[in-house]
Write a protein that holds these residues in place. Structure first.
Motif, PDB file in Angstrom:
ATOM      1  N   ALA A  88      -9.294 -10.648   1.401  1.00  0.00           N
ATOM      2  CA  ALA A  88      -9.604  -9.474   0.573  1.00  0.00           C
ATOM      3  C   ALA A  88      -8.555  -8.377   0.765  1.00  0.00           C
ATOM      4  O   ALA A  88      -8.135  -7.735  -0.198  1.00  0.00           O
ATOM      5  CB  ALA A  88     -10.989  -8.940   0.929  1.00  0.00           C
ATOM      6  N   LEU A  89      -8.119  -8.190   2.002  1.00  0.00           N
ATOM      7  CA  LEU A  89      -7.093  -7.194   2.282  1.00  0.00           C
ATOM      8  C   LEU A  89      -5.782  -7.559   1.607  1.00  0.00           C
ATOM      9  O   LEU A  89      -5.106  -6.701   1.021  1.00  0.00           O
ATOM     10  CB  LEU A  89      -6.894  -7.065   3.791  1.00  0.00           C
ATOM     11  N   SER A  90      -5.432  -8.823   1.639  1.00  0.00           N
ATOM     12  CA  SER A  90      -4.208  -9.285   0.988  1.00  0.00           C
ATOM     13  C   SER A  90      -4.278  -9.071  -0.518  1.00  0.00           C
ATOM     14  O   SER A  90      -3.294  -8.670  -1.142  1.00  0.00           O
ATOM     15  CB  SER A  90      -3.983 -10.765   1.290  1.00  0.00           C
ATOM     16  N   THR A  91      -5.435  -9.320  -1.092  1.00  0.00           N
ATOM     17  CA  THR A  91      -5.611  -9.104  -2.526  1.00  0.00           C
ATOM     18  C   THR A  91      -5.506  -7.617  -2.869  1.00  0.00           C
ATOM     19  O   THR A  91      -4.942  -7.246  -3.896  1.00  0.00           O
ATOM     20  CB  THR A  91      -6.976  -9.661  -2.982  1.00  0.00           C
ATOM     21  N   SER A  92      -6.007  -6.764  -1.987  1.00  0.00           N
ATOM     22  CA  SER A  92      -6.010  -5.327  -2.248  1.00  0.00           C
ATOM     23  C   SER A  92      -4.639  -4.689  -2.097  1.00  0.00           C
ATOM     24  O   SER A  92      -4.225  -3.900  -2.942  1.00  0.00           O
ATOM     25  CB  SER A  92      -6.985  -4.613  -1.313  1.00  0.00           C
ATOM     26  N   VAL A  93      -3.952  -5.010  -1.001  1.00  0.00           N
ATOM     27  CA  VAL A  93      -2.700  -4.294  -0.715  1.00  0.00           C
ATOM     28  C   VAL A  93      -1.453  -5.108  -0.989  1.00  0.00           C
ATOM     29  O   VAL A  93      -0.349  -4.581  -0.956  1.00  0.00           O
ATOM     30  CB  VAL A  93      -2.677  -3.773   0.738  1.00  0.00           C
ATOM     31  N   ALA A  94      -1.606  -6.373  -1.253  1.00  0.00           N
ATOM     32  CA  ALA A  94      -0.515  -7.290  -1.630  1.00  0.00           C
ATOM     33  C   ALA A  94       0.665  -7.220  -0.671  1.00  0.00           C
ATOM     34  O   ALA A  94       0.504  -7.515   0.514  1.00  0.00           O
ATOM     35  CB  ALA A  94      -0.095  -7.042  -3.062  1.00  0.00           C
TER      36      ALA A  94
ATOM     37  N   TYR B  68       2.667  -6.625   8.647  1.00  0.00           N
ATOM     38  CA  TYR B  68       1.677  -6.852   9.705  1.00  0.00           C
ATOM     39  C   TYR B  68       1.298  -8.325   9.867  1.00  0.00           C
ATOM     40  O   TYR B  68       0.469  -8.659  10.711  1.00  0.00           O
ATOM     41  CB  TYR B  68       0.406  -6.043   9.415  1.00  0.00           C
ATOM     42  N   LEU B  69       1.887  -9.187   9.082  1.00  0.00           N
ATOM     43  CA  LEU B  69       1.484 -10.590   9.076  1.00  0.00           C
ATOM     44  C   LEU B  69       1.646 -11.280  10.418  1.00  0.00           C
ATOM     45  O   LEU B  69       0.831 -12.114  10.790  1.00  0.00           O
ATOM     46  CB  LEU B  69       2.275 -11.362   8.017  1.00  0.00           C
ATOM     47  N   LYS B  70       2.689 -10.949  11.158  1.00  0.00           N
ATOM     48  CA  LYS B  70       2.921 -11.643  12.440  1.00  0.00           C
ATOM     49  C   LYS B  70       1.725 -11.510  13.373  1.00  0.00           C
ATOM     50  O   LYS B  70       1.367 -12.446  14.070  1.00  0.00           O
ATOM     51  CB  LYS B  70       4.184 -11.112  13.104  1.00  0.00           C
ATOM     52  N   GLN B  71       1.100 -10.340  13.383  1.00  0.00           N
ATOM     53  CA  GLN B  71      -0.063 -10.136  14.254  1.00  0.00           C
ATOM     54  C   GLN B  71      -1.252 -10.983  13.814  1.00  0.00           C
ATOM     55  O   GLN B  71      -2.032 -11.444  14.637  1.00  0.00           O
ATOM     56  CB  GLN B  71      -0.476  -8.658  14.283  1.00  0.00           C
ATOM     57  N   PHE B  72      -1.395 -11.182  12.503  1.00  0.00           N
ATOM     58  CA  PHE B  72      -2.514 -11.972  12.010  1.00  0.00           C
ATOM     59  C   PHE B  72      -2.283 -13.470  12.179  1.00  0.00           C
ATOM     60  O   PHE B  72      -3.227 -14.234  12.330  1.00  0.00           O
ATOM     61  CB  PHE B  72      -2.762 -11.689  10.521  1.00  0.00           C
ATOM     62  N   LEU B  73      -1.043 -13.882  12.144  1.00  0.00           N
ATOM     63  CA  LEU B  73      -0.751 -15.314  12.121  1.00  0.00           C
ATOM     64  C   LEU B  73      -0.878 -15.991  13.477  1.00  0.00           C
ATOM     65  O   LEU B  73      -1.108 -17.197  13.539  1.00  0.00           O
ATOM     66  CB  LEU B  73       0.651 -15.544  11.553  1.00  0.00           C
ATOM     67  N   VAL B  74      -0.744 -15.251  14.555  1.00  0.00           N
ATOM     68  CA  VAL B  74      -0.839 -15.869  15.886  1.00  0.00           C
ATOM     69  C   VAL B  74      -2.221 -16.493  16.104  1.00  0.00           C
ATOM     70  O   VAL B  74      -2.318 -17.680  16.435  1.00  0.00           O
ATOM     71  CB  VAL B  74      -0.467 -14.857  16.992  1.00  0.00           C
TER      72      VAL B  74
END
Length: 108
Positions: free
Chosen positions: A44-50, A56-62
């Protein structure tokens, strides 16, 4: 100690072990629910802020890469990564591939 006391202690140990296994299962189920809710929030966050999410993706991907081998989460993680990739463009694809080399891109 007599035989009855040993049997009583052994029975208490078995009950305690059974309770601990049940507690661990509950904690694991709760973890899965929280993790799945986090995946939905990330989509949902990706859809909202694209594209703004790319930095910030590196922190989410670990954490995602660590759980990618879990069969119960693999499809949901892949779907979330595809959503992030679609919304984030080629920059997001590069970040995802750097953290998860086995990921197959859907963006050409």
């Amino acid at each position: 100690m007599n035989l009855c006391m040993y049997f009583g202690l052994f029975f208490q140990f078995l009950l305690l072990e059974h309770q601990c296994i049940g507690l661990l299962n509950c904690k694991f189920i709760l973890f899965l629910q929280v993790f799945e809710a986090g995946l939905e929030a990330l989509s949902a966050l990706s859809t909202s802020v694209a594209v703004s999410l790319n930095q910030y993706l590196k922190q989410f991907l670990v954490p995602l890469s660590k759980r990618l081998n879990d069969p119960s989460l693999r499809d949901k993680i892949t779907k979330t990564l595809q959503t992030v990739e679609t919304n984030g463009g080629r920059d997001a694809t590069a970040v995802i591939k750097s953290k998860i080399p086995t990921y197959n891109s859907i963006v050409c």
